[in-house]
Design an enzyme around this catalytic site. Structure first.
Site, PDB file in Angstrom:
ATOM      1  N   THR A 185      11.332  79.314 -23.609  1.00 26.20           N
ATOM      2  CA  THR A 185      12.374  80.344 -23.531  1.00 26.20           C
ATOM      3  C   THR A 185      12.941  80.536 -24.930  1.00 26.20           C
ATOM      4  O   THR A 185      13.045  79.581 -25.701  1.00 26.20           O
ATOM      5  CB  THR A 185      13.541  79.925 -22.610  1.00 26.20           C
ATOM      6  N   GLU A 331      12.030  80.703 -16.617  1.00 27.49           N
ATOM      7  CA  GLU A 331      12.102  79.528 -15.734  1.00 27.49           C
ATOM      8  C   GLU A 331      11.695  79.854 -14.296  1.00 27.49           C
ATOM      9  O   GLU A 331      11.572  78.967 -13.466  1.00 27.49           O
ATOM     10  CB  GLU A 331      13.538  78.976 -15.713  1.00 27.49           C
ATOM     11  N   LYS A 439      36.636  87.399 -21.061  1.00 25.66           N
ATOM     12  CA  LYS A 439      37.753  87.028 -20.202  1.00 25.66           C
ATOM     13  C   LYS A 439      39.028  87.597 -20.800  1.00 25.66           C
ATOM     14  O   LYS A 439      39.511  87.121 -21.819  1.00 25.66           O
ATOM     15  CB  LYS A 439      37.834  85.511 -20.049  1.00 25.66           C
ATOM     16  N   TRP A 444      37.660  88.513 -15.558  1.00 24.71           N
ATOM     17  CA  TRP A 444      36.350  88.771 -16.153  1.00 24.71           C
ATOM     18  C   TRP A 444      36.078  90.273 -16.289  1.00 24.71           C
ATOM     19  O   TRP A 444      36.336  91.043 -15.367  1.00 24.71           O
ATOM     20  CB  TRP A 444      35.239  88.161 -15.294  1.00 24.71           C
TER      21      TRP A 444
HETATM   22  P1  AMP Z   1      13.714  85.575 -20.186  1.00 24.10           P
HETATM   23  O1  AMP Z   1      13.615  84.182 -19.753  1.00 24.10           O
HETATM   24  O2  AMP Z   1      13.540  85.753 -21.668  1.00 24.10           O
HETATM   25  O3  AMP Z   1      12.807  86.458 -19.417  1.00 24.10           O
HETATM   26  O4  AMP Z   1      15.189  86.067 -19.930  1.00 24.10           O
HETATM   27  C1  AMP Z   1      15.753  86.001 -18.651  1.00 24.10           C
HETATM   28  C2  AMP Z   1      17.105  86.650 -18.686  1.00 24.10           C
HETATM   29  O5  AMP Z   1      16.996  88.055 -18.937  1.00 24.10           O
HETATM   30  C3  AMP Z   1      17.851  86.570 -17.382  1.00 24.10           C
HETATM   31  O6  AMP Z   1      18.454  85.320 -17.188  1.00 24.10           O
HETATM   32  C4  AMP Z   1      18.846  87.709 -17.528  1.00 24.10           C
HETATM   33  O7  AMP Z   1      19.943  87.333 -18.330  1.00 24.10           O
HETATM   34  C5  AMP Z   1      18.039  88.746 -18.285  1.00 24.10           C
HETATM   35  N1  AMP Z   1      17.493  89.725 -17.334  1.00 24.10           N
HETATM   36  C6  AMP Z   1      16.284  89.748 -16.780  1.00 24.10           C
HETATM   37  N2  AMP Z   1      16.162  90.795 -15.940  1.00 24.10           N
HETATM   38  C7  AMP Z   1      17.334  91.454 -15.950  1.00 24.10           C
HETATM   39  C8  AMP Z   1      17.866  92.598 -15.267  1.00 24.10           C
HETATM   40  N3  AMP Z   1      17.136  93.322 -14.423  1.00 24.10           N
HETATM   41  N4  AMP Z   1      19.150  92.945 -15.523  1.00 24.10           N
HETATM   42  C9  AMP Z   1      19.902  92.246 -16.383  1.00 24.10           C
HETATM   43  N5  AMP Z   1      19.468  91.159 -17.049  1.00 24.10           N
HETATM   44  C10 AMP Z   1      18.209  90.761 -16.841  1.00 24.10           C
END
Ligand code: AMP
Length: 541
Positions: A185, A331, A439, A444
């Protein structure tokens, strides 16, 4: 009493052998550095997969070795996925957009034995010469005619290696819980963390992705994965397509090039695609300026970051393309929720707009809940927002070689780091990353809602909202905006645009116009960098 059913292991090998037998004629079209339109079939690809497995074995690669890739989406990357995982090794896809120090850290942490890479990434590895001692060889994904000069030793040519190998390979028996692939990640803090997928998690994720209210693909679809194969396995599409038997179109390095994407869609009859909002913005912009159409395209998935309603509307109203919002993370293999096709007429315009931007309902296999600061579950009323936690067979149980992590609670729930609401129909909506929540006076404010509202303004190209210290309210939202080329927009006009669209106390306390906004290696807004960049900013009194 136990049932009497066979316990066949769920492996990527089984998906490959199925595709080879049932979908042998399915075509794979790729843009590569050495060929603007390479074509072959699943049958050709899997013959080459067996040749590559032989070649890797001869080079000394062994079961459980991590074999890395630094590559765009193309047919060779597809072949590597299968050759490595089905040989019992771990396919470690590295994001080439990371800083060289992060790539170095990841290669050393994973103890990568070989790296297969696109020609374009050779200079990156030259920078790391002498710093990645585990790597025994580097295989450049091209043919002999296009092999570049390099200062590195132990460098091999992909096509030359395959040339002399047999098309036969005896695949080893694999336990379904064996590791199949590894993806780090990007992490906004600390070092990147490794997520180690199993054969079982990959097969179960593939089944789920194939459900009608999820990807719902069929063998007559033509799928173009724009989401990189180094980013959570291109959201599973290289596996889904093998099982479904749909034609694949890989755009190579051209994933943000509106012109190339448009011609690939039109020439190859692409019906379905997947990518992050930035990619769709580039495509829509190109279509607007060129006046071209994308008639074959029926639906796309958007995920990876919050998507403004304007993208969904432009796709549907101008191009007749349905946009599904999906949510997930590295993950989670990555699919967690999916917004299915909604009935516009039945819902009515405003409800339709409200529902379709949500991240969708959880997919069977994934369990979701939102909790408050005391880990008490919150109601699914579409109002309460809290930390989003997940469980399921394709969710990571811990990070690779990392004993300590506070991501899992005592009951095994994984804290996604996202903050969300869930409505009574089970539709989830991300309101923020927990680290980015603002905040104000103890309440929030969702930075994502504010950003989405800002980009709905016709003069706004991109927007970010960060929480900044405030004397009275502890924290208040600061809006950062990139204007569209040639657009006239004042601060007052921008802030007035929020009136009636969000609660009045959510309206940002100030707006700054900027030329660019910091992004992470996976193309998301980097709030951490933005907060650092504007750390000396103070709100006007
Ligand atoms: P990654 O592991 O790089 O794919 O990032 C995952 C993160 O991307 C998630 O925990 C979210 O914060 C963000 N994310 C993924 N899909 C969306 C979505 N449809 N809307 C908003 N945030 C998203």
């Amino acid at each position: 009493m136990q049932g009497l059913m066979m316990n066949s292991p769920l492996t990527i090998t089984s998906m490959m052998e199925f595709a080879d037998k049932i979908h042998s004629d399915t075509e794979i079209v790729s843009v590569t550095s050495d060929n603007p339109r390479h074509r072959h079939t699943f049958s050709d690809a899997f013959k080459r997969v067996r040749k590559l497995a032989n070649a890797l074995q001869k080079l000394g690669a062994e079961k459980e070795d991590c074999i890395a890739t630094l590559a765009w989406n193309d047919y060779r990357h597809f072949e590597i996925y299968y050759a490595v995982s089905c040989s019992g090794m771990v396919c470690h896809t590295i994001n080439p957009r990371l800083f060289p120090e992060q790539v170095e850290y990841i290669i050393n942490h994973a103890d990568d034995q070989f790296i297969l890479l696109d020609v374009a990434f050779l200079p990156l590895l030259e920078q790391l010469d002498g710093k990645i001692p585990s790597v025994k060889g580097i295989i450049v994904m091209t043919d002999a005619a296009n092999m570049p000069e390099t200062t590195l030793t132990n460098v091999y040519c992909y096509e030359s290696l395959l040339e002399s190998e047999s098309e036969e390979f005896s695949w080893p028996d694999i336990d379904e819980m064996d590791a199949s692939a590894l993806c780090y990640t990007s992490g906004t803090t600390g070092n990147p963390k490794g997520v180690l997928y199993t054969h079982r998690s990959t097969v179960l994720h593939t089944f789920a992705a194939c459900l009608s209210d999820v990807m719902g693909l069929a063998s007559d679809d033509v799928v173009m994965p724009i989401v990189p194969m180094f980013h959570v396995n291109a959201w599973g599409l290289p596996y889904v397509s093998a099982v479904v038997g749909n034609k694949l179109v890989f755009p190579g390095a051209k994933m943000a090039d509106g012109e190339v994407l448009t011609s690939l869609i039109n020439d190859e009859g692409v019906t379905y695609s997947a990518g992050v909002p930035t990619v769709w913005l580039a495509l829509l912009k190109y279509l607007e300026t060129s006046g071209k159409t994308i008639d074959s395209l029926q639906a796309v998935i958007v995920g990876g970051a919050a998507c403004p309603l304007s993208i969904l509307e432009e796709f549907e109203d101008k191009h007749n393309v349905y946009t599904h919002v999906a949510w997930g993370m590295t993950e989670m293999s990555p699919l967690g929720t999916f917004n299915p096709k909604l009935d516009r007429e039945a819902l009515g315009e405003s409800e339709y707009a409200r529902m379709r931007v949500k991240a969708g309902r959880c997919i069977y296999g994934v369990d979701l809940k939102i909790v408050d600061d005391n880990n008490v579950e919150l109601p699914w009323d579409g109002e309460a927002f809290g930390a989003l936690k997940v469980k399921g067979p394709w969710v990571c149980s811990s990070y690779f070689k990392l004993e300590e992590s506070d991501a899992h609670d005592a009951d095994g729930w994984f804290d996604t780091g996202d903050v969300a609401t869930i409505d009574s129909l089970g539709f989830m909506q991300i309101t923020d990353r927990s680290k980015d929540v603002i905040k104000s006076g103890g309440e929030w404010i969702s930075s994502i809602d504010l950003e989405n509202t800002a980009v709905d303004h016709p003069s706004v190209l991109e927007a970010a909202v960060i929480g900044m210290p405030h004397e009275k309210w502890t924290e208040r939202p600061l809006l950062l905006v990139i204007k569209k080329e040639g657009a006239e927009l004042s601060k007052e006009e921008m802030l007035a645009f929020f009136k009636g669209k969000v609660a009045s106390w959510w309206i940002p306390s100030d707006c700054l116009f900027v030329d660019e906004l910091a992004h992470t290696a996976t193309g998301k807004l980097s709030k951490k960098d933005l907060r650092e960049q504007f750390k000396d900013y103070t709100f006007p009194s």
